[in-house]
Write a protein that holds these residues in place. Structure first.
Motif, mmCIF file in Angstrom:
data_model
loop_
_atom_site.group_PDB
_atom_site.id
_atom_site.type_symbol
_atom_site.label_atom_id
_atom_site.label_comp_id
_atom_site.label_asym_id
_atom_site.label_seq_id
_atom_site.Cartn_x
_atom_site.Cartn_y
_atom_site.Cartn_z
ATOM 1 N N UNK A 58 60.000 54.448 12.246
ATOM 2 C CA UNK A 58 60.453 55.835 12.454
ATOM 3 C C UNK A 58 60.361 56.126 13.875
ATOM 4 N N UNK A 59 59.291 55.468 14.609
ATOM 5 C CA UNK A 59 59.087 55.991 16.049
ATOM 6 C C UNK A 59 60.208 55.302 17.076
ATOM 7 N N UNK B 260 58.795 64.463 18.129
ATOM 8 C CA UNK B 260 59.028 63.308 17.555
ATOM 9 C C UNK B 260 57.492 62.633 17.557
ATOM 10 N N UNK B 261 56.852 62.683 18.476
ATOM 11 C CA UNK B 261 55.261 61.941 18.874
ATOM 12 C C UNK B 261 54.452 62.835 17.492
ATOM 13 N N UNK B 263 55.594 63.966 14.758
ATOM 14 C CA UNK B 263 56.056 63.781 13.544
ATOM 15 C C UNK B 263 55.646 62.366 13.251
ATOM 16 N N UNK B 264 55.767 61.353 14.139
ATOM 17 C CA UNK B 264 54.985 60.036 13.886
ATOM 18 C C UNK B 264 53.650 60.310 13.621
#
Lengths: 467, 467, 467
Positions: A58-59, B260-261, B263-264
């Motif tokens: 995902x990352x 994004x980070x 979410x991760x």
């Protein structure tokens, strides 16, 4: 307020539609895992392994987001980032609604028929069960597998964003994102990982692609190539009588950060593809991944030094990624020395591919066709050459077997034809639909950020209000 | 040099104070784990799972840092980043000194009384043991649990930084950071996760909040709201007779990277909250988290397209986060289809909340009250609606149970009152102390970076010495 | 095209050389892990733990890349990023060719003689087996260990990039990168972790360094110091009769992002160094790491507030890193309260070290000598003071043992002499070779990015084509 009302009625409709997916717990599903952990003492470590590697995959999404943003001009950066962020979101819906079921319905032959509940029906051409993760598919093993495969689908989808950057409309791209994860990716994917007809080809062990040089990267690269063909080159890229114009990106730090993040995520991508930590081959896979990614960078950097006397960091980053793409299919089947060779050759394949694309006056804004389509085909071929027979019964030329490379060559043809063909179809359909594919000339010249998104990438600085 | 001397004497004093925490190994603690691994064959995989997910939760800190930095003006970026970096550092001390003990003393009923050594004493209102991780608490199981809960406390703390950005003084914020993790967060947290009075409410299964929509996000959001009220709006935000001014942020790439980070990191936050990999529900939790985060983004983006014709990436990012906050409480109790619904509704709750905050002329610089307080309350409520009874004995309206939603509604009231009330108290105390809360008008106009930190965010470029 | 031809012939030669590493599977190696998992039921969880923590350590690479890029001027950013990206790639080759074998040949006494196949030969001075991961070393256990140690070597290598930034030529740095991982790092490393003569010193338990304050950080810091001495200070840094000039960095967001990433990676670095999740001390190690990193930041920030009245975020970031470096050696041997003390003192050691370096008119462009060499020595010493005897049979002054600190002091002398000495040799050899060490005056004034790499860090903005 009419628009808001329209949104809300559409939204209410969608929620009602989702409620249709609400089904009682299936008789065969194990939604809490109590039964599963009772019968499989290794379930905990294998679940943890697959989930954590899925998180790493995902990352890779921000890796692609930052890499691509750095490689393009500032004026289209919001547009690119929006695509890069939304494609995995749209893709999640596509995968939930249809993609997973089409790809893995009936895939029991590979992933353990008894394990993945609610996804039993399918044939060598297409899967037919596992829609909406409901009924029997509301199961802890199915959920693990669903998520791991979902982030792979999202990787294929987002490769395209960079290739078609700086001119494709956001609405067109949103439509594409849903379609690729719902249809294009899973159908071909079923042929390989769904125990479909490529998996069982009567050459060598059948076509093999351990972690997706073909299924993920070549599909993404060729669908992107199709998108680039249908949307056409950026204004000024190919001018009659002049050599092609290179548009410089706007941030090398973003390029390098993105590449590092992708490399990190690849440690989930390849080793996680064993789907089990009890398969200790994971360590050799991790080492092979690391060696191919590093030698890819070294080969590309020295190529640039040899050619121009300059140490081209963008080429080294792309070379590293080409090495990683190249090792993705063979990572489990080869020895570390072979990973070094595969990684070193990959950037040369990448460069040759990108030169060919440019020669054909097709505009790939970030060089991703070479990395993912070129590197992907090279990875599939490399199995036929370097597989040493220690793992999975796959043996290539280095141990004197010639059958495997035939299966690989057939698969290389199939993935190219399928991805390019369906990609052209989908982008043509969008192009001639009311959505349309390409931003107006005016928007492209000013950059897509303000007209499509209402903001610049670095808004305060533009407005002069930062200080 | 006087100042240095003063620092050094204070420092020496602090070191001496710490030495007071040095105690012999307690009789019941297992500081090497030799005894623990001997009695629990699953300890290794469960320790690895909880630690790795804790690391992922820790990594949400840079997510908040980059997201917030992108959403504000460049002139206050160093100030915001300093707060965002220092709050988890100050919070670590607050948690080590008092927070952990107040929250989890006596929490054995939930987390296994025999397991968490040195934290046995407490009552339904407050915990009373586990200070300084010393004595019996110098134990491998206690240490694992301490770290996992620490990074949760740090998440709550850092939510506030964005809301009060661009005008709160750094020293005020440092004081707040210590107090929130030492007092505000753990006392309410004890009522829920410390097996306190909310956990045992006589409705449904008692109030439930699996991974902290309430404990972490609503607390952070409401304390931040209190901070925004006490510090007042930024200059020029609300001008009599004009509609509220929006200050554009300064970097969309930072916003997207931060999201994004986050979410991760959420893949650690929710699935890790089982505190065990042997609880295979982790996979359903991960899928639910993913689906809610993605549908949140999709709903928010289409809302913006419907309202303005523009694809607003900032709204989509915040929508995604709202979906993630919304699924945090119910993630273990609901089926994937419900996660889609919860995620789709969350951004609407967020938008409504933020509109209300603006209407009240309260200035939330990044829209985090809607995401965390609005989304958090929605998550608590969602348990009462969507819990399907498969896990933890928690059943909501969808399976015909009405008791659970009563417990949830009570909890929603309690978390709101506690966080807002104690938040107002703490920020008022700082405001009227010698520290003070707000930067001077002069500092705010020029930006807080140079007056408070001695540097700009992009210093060389300002100074013209970059090239 | 002559250059391309030369590259291709060199490339072909290298591929042929690699083929020499292709050997049949060794009799004792287990390349699939089938035998290993059969005999060790914990292999899966331990492999997963070591690999995942190795991935986290790998991820420290972008931490260093972003941190360093932020701390220097924009005009040298591409040069720095290229070094930072390429050093782990060149280092991978150095490690594969020689480093691993020199360091861990014969290290069985520490890491389990029967476990690491193909690396059995060595003596207390040097290892002599495990070249190219071939023959018996083509084994899943050896591969796991190889990767974990590889990313440690890469960490040591990349520390240097920041210290010598803004004036060292890329080609010189590429040569250095290979040599440090092939020779300097592994030979000293063998003396400690290869069960060499330092490991078996007749004082206390022998010299100890759990996760590498000395092996990794002090080596990197002192080799970097050697590089800074040999390459000389940047133009204008030390001007006769003036106090030293500070060159401001160009991006605080990059500095903070890099520090956060490093902190995150440290959770792999220290807890992973147990090489087993079944060693439950991992949780205490993680807590100690966290506490030292946070108190380091707090002490540094309050130091800056005391000295200047400004909250210096760069100093806080470096203080946090110093705390992390300081706890790296003792992390497994001390209690949490000691981690707080070690972390609080580390930034003071760092500041004193950096002041000394500046006094000697040596130019460290990012302050990394203080963080890694100063912090590293402090970490080694701290074992002798704070080890509480609970783990590994290591006891320091706090429990009344005086032998350990003698072993630690000897090791501190050895690591300083070895790293500085061999560092000076290597950089001198490069300096007086045809490669040369330092960019021309002209290149340095204009910045190294365009002359050495053909691009600026933010190219489109320079070219005015971004909008």
């Amino acid at each position: 307020m009419d628009r808001a009302k329209r949104f809300l009625s559409g939204f209410a409709l969608a929620v009602v539609a989702v409620l249709a997916a609400a089904a009682p717990v299936g008789a065969k599903g194990d939604p809490t895992g109590a039964a599963t952990i009772g019968t499989d003492p290794n379930a905990a470590v294998n679940f943890a392994w697959v989930l954590i590697t899925a998180f790493l995959v995902f990352f890779m999404q921000p890796g692609f987001a930052l890499l691509g943003a750095g490689l393009i001009r500032a004026k289209n950066t919001v547009n690119y980032l929006t695509k890069s962020f939304m494609d995995f979101c749209m893709g999640a819906l596509g995968w939930w609604v249809a993609g997973f079921a089409l790809m893995f319905g009936g895939a029991g032959a590979i992933v353990g028929a008894s394990a993945v509940q609610g996804a039993g029906d399918g044939n060598p051409l297409i899967g037919l069960s596992g829609f909406f993760l409901t009924g029997d598919a509301y199961d802890v093993t199915t959920a693990t597998f669903w998520l791991f495969q979902m982030v792979f689908a999202a990787t294929a989808a987002t490769i395209v964003a960079g290739i078609v950057a700086e001119r494709m409309k956001i609405n067109a791209y949103l439509a594409y994102s849903f379609l690729v994860t719902a249809l294009i990716y899973p159908i071909y994917g079923h042929w390989m990982w769904g125990a479909g007809w490529l998996w069982t080809l009567p050459f060598g062990a059948g076509a093999r692609d351990f972690a997706g040089s073909g299924v993920v990267h070549a599909v993404g690269g060729f669908v992107g190539l199709a998108g680039a063909i249908m949307v056409g080159p950026r204004l000024g890229r190919f001018v009659e009588g002049k050599s092609p114009t290179k548009f410089p990106g706007h941030s090398i730090p973003l390029v390098v950060a993105g590449t590092f993040i992708l490399f990190f995520g690849w440690f989930g991508f390849n080793p996680g593809s064993t789907l089990a930590a009890t398969d200790l081959r994971i360590s050799v896979i991790a080492v092979n991944t690391f060696l191919a990614g590093t030698t890819g960078a070294v080969a590309a950097l020295y190529w640039s030094l040899a050619r121009t006397g300059k140490a081209d960091i963008v080429l080294a980053c792309n070379g590293s990624l080409a090495g990683l793409v190249g090792i993705t299919a063979p990572c489990a089947y080869v020895a570390p020395w072979a990973a070094v060779v595969i990684g070193a050759i990959a950037p040369l394949v990448m460069i040759a591919t990108n030169n060919l694309v440019e020669l054909l006056k097709i505009d790939d804004a970030v060089g991703a066709v070479g990395v993912h389509a070129g590197g992907g085909l090279w990875g599939l071929l490399a199995i036929g050459i370097f597989a040493d027979g220690t793992y999975g019964g796959v043996s290539g030329l280095v141990v004197g077997e010639t059958g495997q490379i035939i299966a690989q060559l057939i698969n290389m043809g199939v993935v190219t034809a399928w991805s390019l063909g369906t990609g052209l179809l989908v982008f043509a359909a969008i192009k001639y639909s009311p959505i349309g594919l390409r931003a107006s000339r005016q928007e492209e010249l000013s950059g897509l950020d303000v007209p499509e998104h209402g903001t610049d990438a670095y808004p305060a600085e533009v407005a002069g209000t930062a200080r």
